[in-house]
Design an enzyme around this catalytic site. Structure first.
Site, short mmCIF file in Angstrom:
data_model
loop_
_atom_site.label_atom_id
_atom_site.label_comp_id
_atom_site.label_asym_id
_atom_site.label_seq_id
_atom_site.Cartn_x
_atom_site.Cartn_y
_atom_site.Cartn_z
N HIS A 19 14.63 1.15 -9.71
CA HIS A 19 14.85 2.66 -10.07
C HIS A 19 16.40 2.89 -10.44
O HIS A 19 16.21 4.46 -10.66
CB HIS A 19 14.55 3.45 -8.30
CG HIS A 19 12.84 3.13 -8.26
ND1 HIS A 19 12.51 2.25 -7.09
CD2 HIS A 19 11.56 2.43 -9.06
CE1 HIS A 19 10.76 2.14 -7.20
NE2 HIS A 19 10.32 2.26 -8.51
N HIS A 42 1.71 1.67 -14.74
CA HIS A 42 1.50 1.26 -13.90
C HIS A 42 1.92 1.98 -12.36
O HIS A 42 3.19 1.75 -12.00
CB HIS A 42 1.39 0.13 -13.42
CG HIS A 42 1.14 -0.80 -15.10
ND1 HIS A 42 1.34 -0.81 -15.85
CD2 HIS A 42 0.34 -1.99 -14.79
CE1 HIS A 42 0.93 -1.42 -16.62
NE2 HIS A 42 0.49 -2.00 -16.43
N SER A 104 8.11 6.02 -8.27
CA SER A 104 8.42 5.50 -9.64
C SER A 104 8.13 7.12 -10.39
O SER A 104 8.64 7.52 -10.90
CB SER A 104 8.10 4.97 -11.41
OG SER A 104 7.52 4.35 -11.10
N ASP A 150 -7.03 2.49 -17.71
CA ASP A 150 -5.67 0.85 -17.67
C ASP A 150 -4.71 1.51 -18.26
O ASP A 150 -4.74 2.53 -19.10
CB ASP A 150 -6.69 -0.15 -18.44
CG ASP A 150 -5.65 -1.23 -18.41
OD1 ASP A 150 -4.74 -1.10 -18.69
OD2 ASP A 150 -6.29 -1.87 -20.06
N ASP A 171 5.53 -1.50 -15.46
CA ASP A 171 5.65 -1.97 -14.23
C ASP A 171 4.49 -2.03 -13.42
O ASP A 171 4.17 -2.51 -12.71
CB ASP A 171 6.64 -0.73 -13.40
CG ASP A 171 7.13 -1.30 -11.97
OD1 ASP A 171 7.36 -2.59 -11.73
OD2 ASP A 171 6.99 -0.85 -11.23
N1 SAM Z 1 5.68 2.06 -10.67
C1 SAM Z 1 5.96 1.51 -9.22
C2 SAM Z 1 7.02 2.01 -8.91
O1 SAM Z 1 8.18 1.97 -9.28
O2 SAM Z 1 7.07 2.95 -7.86
C3 SAM Z 1 5.40 0.64 -8.73
C4 SAM Z 1 3.82 -0.43 -9.60
S1 SAM Z 1 3.28 -1.13 -9.25
C5 SAM Z 1 4.35 -2.89 -9.37
C6 SAM Z 1 2.32 -1.87 -10.28
C7 SAM Z 1 0.82 -0.87 -9.98
O3 SAM Z 1 -0.01 -1.09 -11.30
C8 SAM Z 1 0.22 -1.08 -8.56
O4 SAM Z 1 -0.52 0.06 -7.46
C9 SAM Z 1 -1.25 -1.56 -9.50
O5 SAM Z 1 -2.60 -0.88 -8.82
C10 SAM Z 1 -1.02 -1.33 -10.51
N2 SAM Z 1 -2.35 -1.45 -11.91
C11 SAM Z 1 -2.33 -3.13 -12.27
N3 SAM Z 1 -2.78 -3.19 -13.24
C12 SAM Z 1 -3.02 -1.61 -13.95
C13 SAM Z 1 -3.50 -1.36 -14.86
N4 SAM Z 1 -3.95 -1.97 -16.09
N5 SAM Z 1 -3.48 -0.27 -15.36
C14 SAM Z 1 -2.85 0.97 -14.63
N6 SAM Z 1 -2.58 0.28 -13.33
C15 SAM Z 1 -2.39 -0.69 -13.20
#
Ligand code: SAM
Length: 297
Positions: A19, A42, A104, A150, A171
Site C-alpha cells: 500500500h 484481486h 487497495s 475472475d 494482488d
Molecule cells: N488487493 C487487496 C488489498 O490490497 O487490500 C487484497 C486482496 S487479497 C490478497 C486477494 C483477494 O483475491 C481475495 O479477496 C480473494 O477472494 C480474491 N480472489 C482470489 N482469486 C481471485 C480471482 N481469480 N479473481 C478475483 N479475485 C480473486
C-alpha cells in the site's frame, strides 16, 4: 471455494509494503491531467476492522501497520511516502485509535478524480458483496465498478483503456499454486495489449519454487518487452521454523514479500528506498530486517 480472506491479514507488513508503493505510484500518476483507469484484479473487501474477530484472531496488523504506528519516533520524521501512507490510514479513523484499515480499492478511491475510473474484480462471494456495499457508501461510488469475476480473465477486455493510461494492481492470494503461472500469463497478455500501462504485482517471499521464480520471470518478461521495471522487497523476520517452550514446531508466518512493477513512475525508486529503509527498521522482528529496491530497463 477459496478459504483465503484478506480480513485475517489486513494491515500486516505485506500490506505496508504494497500500500505504500501503491499510494506513491498513485500520487505520481494523478499529477498529470489526463484521465487514468485503475484496475484491481484481486480487490478484497475494501475496508477491514482491525478490532474485529478476523483481525484479532491472526493479530497480523499488530506486527504491521499498528507496530509501524507505535514505533514511530516523533523526533524522527518519516520518509514522505511512508508518512503519506500512515496519514491516509489515519484519515479513515478517529484521532488516537486505528480500528479501520483501508484495502487497495479504498486507497485508490482516495486519489480518484471525476475523470478517472476504478474497476475492481473480486471472486469470493462474501468479499464481493461486502466490497459492493462499501463502495455504495462512497460519493465517488459511481466512478467505481465492482465485478464478481475472475480478475485474471476479466482484465483482458478492458485493455487498452480509452484514456491510454492505466495502473493495474494484481494482488492474488496465491492460495492456489496455479496463481503464480496465471500472474505471468496475465502480464504477458497485458503487455501485448497495452505495453505502456503501469502494472504492479504483489508476491510472497516463501520457500516455494513458484514464489522464488516469479520475480525472475517477471523481470525476463519486462526485459523482453523492453519495458522498465522495479522490484522492491521487505523482510521483517526469519523464514526458519522455530520451537515453542514445549518443543512444538512454530511456523514463522509470512517473513517477507515483494512488489514487482512494470513501467514504474521514475520517482518510485527513490521514494521506496527511503520509505522501506524506515519500514524495515520499524517492523523488524528480532534481528531480521531488510529491504531491497532493484530496477532496470
Ligand atoms: N488487493 C487487496 C488489498 O490490497 O487490500 C487484497 C486482496 S487479497 C490478497 C486477494 C483477494 O483475491 C481475495 O479477496 C480473494 O477472494 C480474491 N480472489 C482470489 N482469486 C481471485 C480471482 N481469480 N479473481 C478475483 N479475485 C480473486
Amino acid at each position: 471455494m477459496f478459504s483465503y480472506r484478506h480480513a485475517f491479514h489486513a494491515g500486516n507488513h505485506a500490506d505496508v509494503l504494497k500500500h505504500t508503493a501503491l499510494l506513491a505510484m498513485l500520487r505520481h500518476l494523478t499529477q498529470k491531467e489526463t484521465a487514468i483507469h485503475f484496475f484491481d484484479t484481486h480487490a478484497g473487501a475494501g475496508l477491514y476492522r482491525l478490532d474485529g474477530d478476523y483481525a484479532q484472531t491472526s493479530g497480523e496488523a499488530a506486527h504491521g501497520f499498528l507496530q509501524l504506528q507505535s514505533a514511530m519516533d516523533p523526533a524522527q520524521p518519516l520518509a514522505p511516502a511512508l508518512q503519506d501512507y500512515v496519514s491516509l490510514v489515519a484519515s479513515f479513523n478517529a484521532p488516537g485509535s486505528t480500528k479501520v484499515y483501508p484495502g487497495s480499492p479504498f486507497i485508490v478511491q482516495h486519489v480518484l478524480r471525476e475523470r478517472d475510473r476504478l474497476r475492481l474484480f473480486e471472486l469470493h462471494p462474501t468479499d464481493a458483496k461486502t466490497l459492493k456495499a462499501n463502495v455504495a457508501q462512497l460519493d465517488a461510488g459511481r466512478l467505481i465498478t465492482v465485478m464478481q469475476e475472475d480478475g485474471f480473465e476479466g482484465l483482458k477486455k478492458f485493455l487498452p483503456p480509452p484514456s491510454r493510461r492505466a495502473l493495474v494492481l494484481c494482488d492474488p492470494s496465491y492460495e492456489i499454486k496455479s496463481d503464480y503461472g496465471r500472474v505471468v500469463e496475465l502480464l504477458t497478455d497485458a503487455l501485448r495489449r497495452f505495453a505502456t500501462g503501469t502494472y504492479m504485482v504483489w508476491y510472497p517471499i516463501i520457500p516455494r519454487s513458484e514464489a522464488h521464480d516469479l520475480p525472475r520471470k517477471l523481470k525476463t518478461l519486462a526485459q523482453r518487452a523492453e519495458r522498465p521495471w522495479l522490484n522492491a522487497t521487505l523482510t521483517v523476520k526469519t523464514s526458519k521454523l522455530g520451537h515453542d517452550d514445549a518443543g512444538e514446531v512454530v511456523r514463522p508466518g509470512l517473513p517477507a514479500s515483494g512488489v514487482f512493477v512494470i513501467n514504474p513512475p521514475h520517482t518510485l525508486k527513490a521514494s521506496l528506498v527511503a520509505a522501506l529503509g524506515q519500514a524495515a527498521q520499524l517492523l523488524a522482528q528480532g534481528k531480521h530486517k531488510a529491504f531491497e529496491v532493484e530496477s532496470g530497463g
